[in-house]
Design an enzyme around this catalytic site. Structure first.
Site, PDB file in Angstrom:
ATOM      1  N   TYR A  66      62.191  25.192  73.155  1.00 36.04           N
ATOM      2  CA  TYR A  66      63.591  25.275  72.778  1.00 36.04           C
ATOM      3  C   TYR A  66      64.294  23.981  73.169  1.00 36.04           C
ATOM      4  CZ  TYR A  66      62.674  30.347  72.569  1.00 36.04           C
ATOM      5  OH  TYR A  66      62.165  31.598  72.300  1.00 36.04           O
ATOM      6  N   LEU A 217      68.718  42.715  65.267  1.00 35.02           N
ATOM      7  CA  LEU A 217      69.494  43.030  64.063  1.00 35.02           C
ATOM      8  C   LEU A 217      68.959  42.293  62.848  1.00 35.02           C
ATOM      9  CD1 LEU A 217      73.331  43.326  64.819  1.00 35.02           C
ATOM     10  CD2 LEU A 217      71.795  45.031  63.867  1.00 35.02           C
ATOM     11  N   GLY A 219      66.728  41.498  59.424  1.00 38.54           N
ATOM     12  CA  GLY A 219      65.992  42.090  58.327  1.00 38.54           C
ATOM     13  C   GLY A 219      66.574  43.359  57.752  1.00 38.54           C
TER      14      GLY A 219
END
Length: 290
Positions: A66, A217, A219
């Site tokens: 990241y 949350l 798809g």
């Protein structure tokens, strides 16, 4: 003002030999746009991490990819020296390219380098948990993980890793990893709309192994989203809060790592996940993924 970890939604879970809050924090969003480069608000990113600790969160999920490196460096700047109760979970097996992609990096030398970079950027001598990231950006990909996982087992035997897990894995890869060495967690995509790991979650719960869903949350179709919104409206809550609360009630081995770069949103997530869903709510939500 700090609160006890037990005050967080979901209570705690024993991750290997470590007690962690089931409500954790995922640090991916602290890096810049598309998880590349530094954040626009450096001090704001540090404030989010410190707020997570002040809330009593003892499970932070990260990866040295990241940024790359940025998120781990922020964690170190904000929270080092770490409290004994704080446990940082990282992952290896993918790197970043100049286009912002996530090419696999699962050769033995790649993994050894990744573990060393995580140790250096987090300021640790031993990593609490390292998840082997498998598959690609589209999801799990079948195939043996033996060479890569055995490399991590070797690093564990050297004392550089405390516990192992897998991420973005098929049930067959989870089974293969467990045949090589104990694992404490599986981190896969799972939510109300994507219930493909239902059987795996139940199996892992029986074995005392954590399941950590990402994209809580992600798809949803418009129809499914409407159903979720309807339940949320009936509870005077946000859809994200309902989705997080549902995950906590789905199985005791589910650990949450919702990410945010906002202190206010972090507090909202923690408060929202305290929702208590009735049997009627659960039955309505259950239709989404079936």
């Amino acid at each position: 003002m700090s609160t006890l970890p037990a005050s967080l939604p979901g209570g705690t879970w024993i991750l290997g030999d470590m007690t962690v809050t089931r409500f954790g924090y995922g640090a991916m969003q602290l890096a810049g746009p598309w998880v590349m480069g530094p954040p626009a608000d450096h001090d704001g990113a540090l404030a989010v991490l410190r707020e997570a600790a002040d809330l009593g969160i003892t499970h932070i999920d990260t990866a040295d990819a990241y940024g790359p490196h940025i998120t781990n460096q922020l964690i170190r700047e904000a929270l080092h020296p770490y409290s004994d109760s704080l446990h940082i979970v990282t992952k290896v097996g993918a790197t970043r390219d100049e286009q912002g992609g996530w090419p696999p990096a699962r050769k033995p030398d790649d993994l050894r380098r990744a573990v060393q970079e995580n140790l250096e950027n987090l300021g640790l001598d031993t990593l609490d948990v390292v998840n082997l990231r498998l598959g690609d950006a589209q999801g799990p990909v079948p195939g043996s993980l033996a060479e890569a996982f055995e490399t991590l087992v070797g690093l564990q035997q050297q004392g550089l890793i405390r516990h192992l897990g897998v991420s973005n894995a098929t049930p067959e890869q989870v089974a293969e990893a467990r045949s090589i060495a104990p694992i404490v967690s599986v981190q896969n995509m799972y939510n109300l709309a994507h219930r493909h790991d239902d059987d795996l979650i139940d199996e892992l719960a029986e074995q005392g192994i954590a399941y950590v869903p990402f994209f809580p949350l992600g798809g949803f179709t418009p129809l499914q989203s409407s159903a979720l919104t309807a339940v949320a409206t009936s509870l005077d809550a946000m859809p994200m809060s309902v989705a997080l609360a549902w995950l906590l009630q789905r199985s005791p081995n589910i650990l949450l790592i919702p990410g945010t770069s906002s202190v206010a949103h972090l507090r909202e997530n923690a408060a929202g996940a305290r929702l208590s869903l009735s049997d009627e709510d659960l039955a309505e939500l259950d239709k989404i993924g079936r």
